[in-house]
Design a protein around this motif. Structure first.
Motif, PDB file in Angstrom:
ATOM      1  N   VAL A  24     -10.977  -9.700  -2.784  1.00  0.00           N
ATOM      2  CA  VAL A  24     -12.157  -9.828  -1.896  1.00  0.00           C
ATOM      3  C   VAL A  24     -12.658  -8.505  -1.470  1.00  0.00           C
ATOM      4  CG1 VAL A  24     -12.265 -11.859  -0.990  1.00  0.00           C
ATOM      5  CG2 VAL A  24     -10.828 -10.252  -0.043  1.00  0.00           C
ATOM      6  N   VAL A  25     -11.706  -7.527  -1.322  1.00  0.00           N
ATOM      7  CA  VAL A  25     -11.781  -6.150  -0.811  1.00  0.00           C
ATOM      8  C   VAL A  25     -13.286  -5.479  -1.116  1.00  0.00           C
ATOM      9  CG1 VAL A  25     -10.898  -3.671  -0.535  1.00  0.00           C
ATOM     10  CG2 VAL A  25      -9.548  -5.745  -0.240  1.00  0.00           C
ATOM     11  N   THR A  62     -10.132  -9.456  11.748  1.00  0.00           N
ATOM     12  CA  THR A  62      -9.349 -10.276  10.881  1.00  0.00           C
ATOM     13  C   THR A  62      -9.331  -9.972   9.561  1.00  0.00           C
ATOM     14  OG1 THR A  62     -11.906 -10.707  10.261  1.00  0.00           O
ATOM     15  CG2 THR A  62     -10.786 -12.010  12.039  1.00  0.00           C
ATOM     16  N   CYS A  63      -8.599 -10.484   8.560  1.00  0.00           N
ATOM     17  CA  CYS A  63      -8.237 -10.026   7.344  1.00  0.00           C
ATOM     18  C   CYS A  63      -8.748 -11.493   6.240  1.00  0.00           C
ATOM     19  CB  CYS A  63      -6.846  -9.830   7.079  1.00  0.00           C
ATOM     20  SG  CYS A  63      -6.315  -9.839   5.383  1.00  0.00           S
ATOM     21  N   HIS A  64      -9.214 -11.243   5.372  1.00  0.00           N
ATOM     22  CA  HIS A  64      -9.835 -11.936   4.238  1.00  0.00           C
ATOM     23  C   HIS A  64      -8.976 -12.207   3.138  1.00  0.00           C
ATOM     24  CE1 HIS A  64     -12.942 -15.045   3.611  1.00  0.00           C
ATOM     25  NE2 HIS A  64     -13.456 -14.437   2.608  1.00  0.00           N
ATOM     26  N   ILE A  65      -7.812 -11.521   2.995  1.00  0.00           N
ATOM     27  CA  ILE A  65      -6.949 -11.383   1.593  1.00  0.00           C
ATOM     28  C   ILE A  65      -6.485 -12.563   0.955  1.00  0.00           C
ATOM     29  CG2 ILE A  65      -4.840 -10.717   2.286  1.00  0.00           C
ATOM     30  CD1 ILE A  65      -6.970  -8.479  -0.203  1.00  0.00           C
ATOM     31  N   THR A  91     -15.979  -7.275   0.909  1.00  0.00           N
ATOM     32  CA  THR A  91     -15.761  -6.880   2.194  1.00  0.00           C
ATOM     33  C   THR A  91     -15.679  -5.528   3.043  1.00  0.00           C
ATOM     34  OG1 THR A  91     -13.269  -7.225   2.421  1.00  0.00           O
ATOM     35  CG2 THR A  91     -14.364  -9.151   2.554  1.00  0.00           C
ATOM     36  N   ARG A  92     -15.469  -4.678   1.876  1.00  0.00           N
ATOM     37  CA  ARG A  92     -15.367  -3.222   2.307  1.00  0.00           C
ATOM     38  C   ARG A  92     -16.198  -2.367   1.624  1.00  0.00           C
ATOM     39  NH1 ARG A  92     -11.982  -1.363   6.758  1.00  0.00           N
ATOM     40  NH2 ARG A  92     -10.635  -3.493   7.385  1.00  0.00           N
ATOM     41  N   GLY A 147      -4.009  -8.221   9.106  1.00  0.00           N
ATOM     42  CA  GLY A 147      -4.306  -7.747   7.812  1.00  0.00           C
ATOM     43  C   GLY A 147      -3.481  -6.372   7.491  1.00  0.00           C
ATOM     44  N   CYS A 148      -4.231  -5.447   6.765  1.00  0.00           N
ATOM     45  CA  CYS A 148      -3.890  -4.015   6.245  1.00  0.00           C
ATOM     46  C   CYS A 148      -3.556  -3.003   7.365  1.00  0.00           C
ATOM     47  CB  CYS A 148      -4.319  -3.763   5.064  1.00  0.00           C
ATOM     48  SG  CYS A 148      -5.944  -3.310   5.301  1.00  0.00           S
ATOM     49  N   CYS A 163     -12.628  -8.371   8.081  1.00  0.00           N
ATOM     50  CA  CYS A 163     -13.258  -8.760   6.557  1.00  0.00           C
ATOM     51  C   CYS A 163     -13.915 -10.179   6.595  1.00  0.00           C
ATOM     52  CB  CYS A 163     -11.944  -8.205   5.835  1.00  0.00           C
ATOM     53  SG  CYS A 163     -11.650  -6.638   5.415  1.00  0.00           S
ATOM     54  N   GLN A 170      -8.240   1.732   0.672  1.00  0.00           N
ATOM     55  CA  GLN A 170      -7.849   0.643   0.078  1.00  0.00           C
ATOM     56  C   GLN A 170      -7.358   0.942  -1.266  1.00  0.00           C
ATOM     57  OE1 GLN A 170     -10.891   0.028   2.087  1.00  0.00           O
ATOM     58  NE2 GLN A 170      -9.854  -1.490   3.235  1.00  0.00           N
ATOM     59  N   ASN A 190      -7.145  -1.978   8.983  1.00  0.00           N
ATOM     60  CA  ASN A 190      -7.544  -2.749  10.330  1.00  0.00           C
ATOM     61  C   ASN A 190      -6.755  -2.105  11.467  1.00  0.00           C
ATOM     62  OD1 ASN A 190      -9.241  -4.581   9.039  1.00  0.00           O
ATOM     63  ND2 ASN A 190      -8.306  -6.477   9.332  1.00  0.00           N
TER      64      ASN A 190
END
Ligand code: SAM
Ligand code: SF4
Ligand code: F3S
Length: 444
Positions: free
Chosen positions: A166-167, A48-51, A170-171, A12-13, A83, A202, A16
């Motif tokens: 999703v941010v 993990t990343c969920h984007i 998740t954040r 992810g970004c 996320c 973000q 993370n």
């Protein structure tokens, strides 16, 4: 305290990446040491990343791979962070018994106690939104980052709710860290030898911290950091066009250390699509920011993010995005196919034909890549300023970045790590510039 190895794999970004480093700082208090050998760790963390795409399935796939790595050996404590952990929470413990701890991004201040509890044989899930406690906790733990270029999170979460993203889920809601807490961490980084700080969030330019009836904005942070002699460069990412206020734009003239490179995601060149996305800005707003910045410093280069194939995008709207590329010569941009994310407003919209979207992605990427090749080529046979970050293994070559964040690989027989030096560029490709250090440069 027994010495144990910990391995963190980060997806992810940049936020993370920052979080993974802070997790290392925290768990080192429990006697964990960072290892580069992922098959020999007592604790394995997947951040993990969920984007986009099948984020959740990718995590289970990764765990399958880790299981194989540890076949016949003692199982590591398996932690899923980030996320996907936030979005899936205790579901993960139910579906995959190999997972021992699930921890969301706002709960990292609890990582040590969760690990200690786990040793007492208890599986744990922690996905509260508690950003204040998280940063107060990290404030007491020194940021050990001693790379030349380091990240510093100043803001977390998002209140904008773009329909595809999703941010915000998740954040959590937007939170800005106290001004003094950030400065304290920046000073620690500078003491560690860091020469470039990238302020992260973000929605980094939505930073707003109020104390004693004064509001501190990202412009205040940039102007404050500009005073530190030992710091060479300041950057920030990722920003939103709506928060690109004049005080921030003015920093491009007030701060010599703020790099002339703006990553400003637009997502689409069509007002119709921007509205459908709930982006809260128009193409005209974006062009106005571009013009203001060009007026202050014509050298400033832009990069952006584009989503291709958003529901409702016809040939007309796609062509409007291509038209934007004629107006702004983006140095380096990211383009993604729209990926419906569970729980977002756009999740159930009718998607457009997959083959058509792929064709559009190829067209836009070709244009963006050509831009990159041309801009890099235009730097050949010139001397550019580079902040040197590290030496390449087993070679007399060094790696650094120019003002526009492009990678520069160059020959040098002295150690220039941490220095701003001049490099003569001889060759280039899409992603990098290659050359030799200018004669008579003083070493570090
Ligand atoms: N906050 C930033 C902004 O507003 O532009 C973006 C943050 S997001 C982590 C990074 C990029 O991922 C976005 O700019 C967008 O292009 C892309 N992205 C987010 N959700 C997506 C989705 N559902 N499908 C495809 N790309 C997506
Ligand atoms: Fe996602 Fe939009 Fe927030 Fe950026 S501004 S993080 S794209 S919801
Ligand atoms: Fe991914 Fe979460 Fe960053 S979804 S892009 S890791 S904020």
């Amino acid at each position: 305290m027994i010495s144990k190895n910990i391995f963190i794999k980060t997806f992810g970004c940049q936020m993370n990446e920052y979080d993974s480093n802070r997790i290392y700082d925290s768990v080192s208090k429990l006697g964990f040491n960072k290892t580069k050998d992922q098959s020999n760790a007592e604790c394995y963390i997947l951040n993990t990343c969920h984007i986009r795409d099948k984020a959740k399935e990718k995590v289970y796939h990764e765990i399958g791979r880790i299981k194989k790595l540890y076949r016949g050996k003692k199982k590591p404590i398996m932690v899923v962070a980030g996320c996907v952990a936030q979005a899936e929470n205790e579901e993960m413990l139910k579906r995959e018994p190999y997972i021992d701890i699930v921890i969301g991004p706002q709960s990292y201040h609890k990582i040590n106690s969760l690990l200690e509890k786990y040793v007492e044989e208890k599986k744990e899930e922690e996905t509260e939104f508690d950003t204040v406690s998280k940063f107060n906790y990290f404030d007491d733990i020194k940021n050990k980052d001693s790379k030349i270029s380091a990240y510093l999170t100043i803001q977390e979460g998002c209140d904008k709710f773009c329909h595809f993203c999703v941010v915000p889920y998740t954040r959590g809601p937007e939170y800005s860290r106290p001004f003094n807490q950030i400065i304290k961490e920046a000073e620690q980084l500078i003491k560690n030898g860091v020469k470039e700080i990238t302020l992260l969030g973000q929605n980094v330019n939505a930073y707003s911290y109020k104390e004693n009836s004064k509001e501190y904005r990202i412009s205040d942070l940039i102007n404050y950091l500009n005073q530190y002699n030992e710091l060479s460069r300041i950057r920030y990412t990722t920003s939103h066009p709506k928060d690109m206020t004049d005080d921030l734009i003015d920093c491009y003239s007030s701060s010599k250390k703020l790099m002339p490179f703006v990553h400003l995601p637009i997502q689409s060149g069509s007002d119709k699509i921007l509205k459908l996305m709930n982006r809260k800005h128009t193409v005209e707003d974006y062009l106005l920011i571009y013009k203001k910045l060009q007026k202050i410093n014509p050298e400033i280069k832009f990069s952006s993010d584009f989503i291709i194939g958003y529901p409702g995008e016809t040939e007309k709207e796609f062509n409007e995005t291509l038209n934007l590329l004629e107006k702004i010569n983006f140095i380096n941009s990211f383009s993604f196919i729209f990926s419906p994310r569970p729980g977002t407003k756009a999740a159930n919209l009718k998607t457009i034909n997959n083959d058509l979207t792929k064709e559009r992605l190829i067209i836009i990427q070709k244009k963006l890549f050509n831009n990159q090749i041309e801009i890099n080529k235009s730097m050949e046979k010139s001397s550019i300023e580079v902040l040197v970050e590290n030496k390449l293994e087993n070679q007399n070559k060094y790696f650094g970045r120019n003002k526009f964040l492009s990678s520069v690989i160059f020959d040098a027989d002295k150690n220039y790590i941490g220095k701003l030096i001049k490099v003569n560029i001889e060759k280039s490709n899409q992603s990098s510039l290659f050359g030799k250090v200018e004669k008579n440069m003083k070493a570090a």
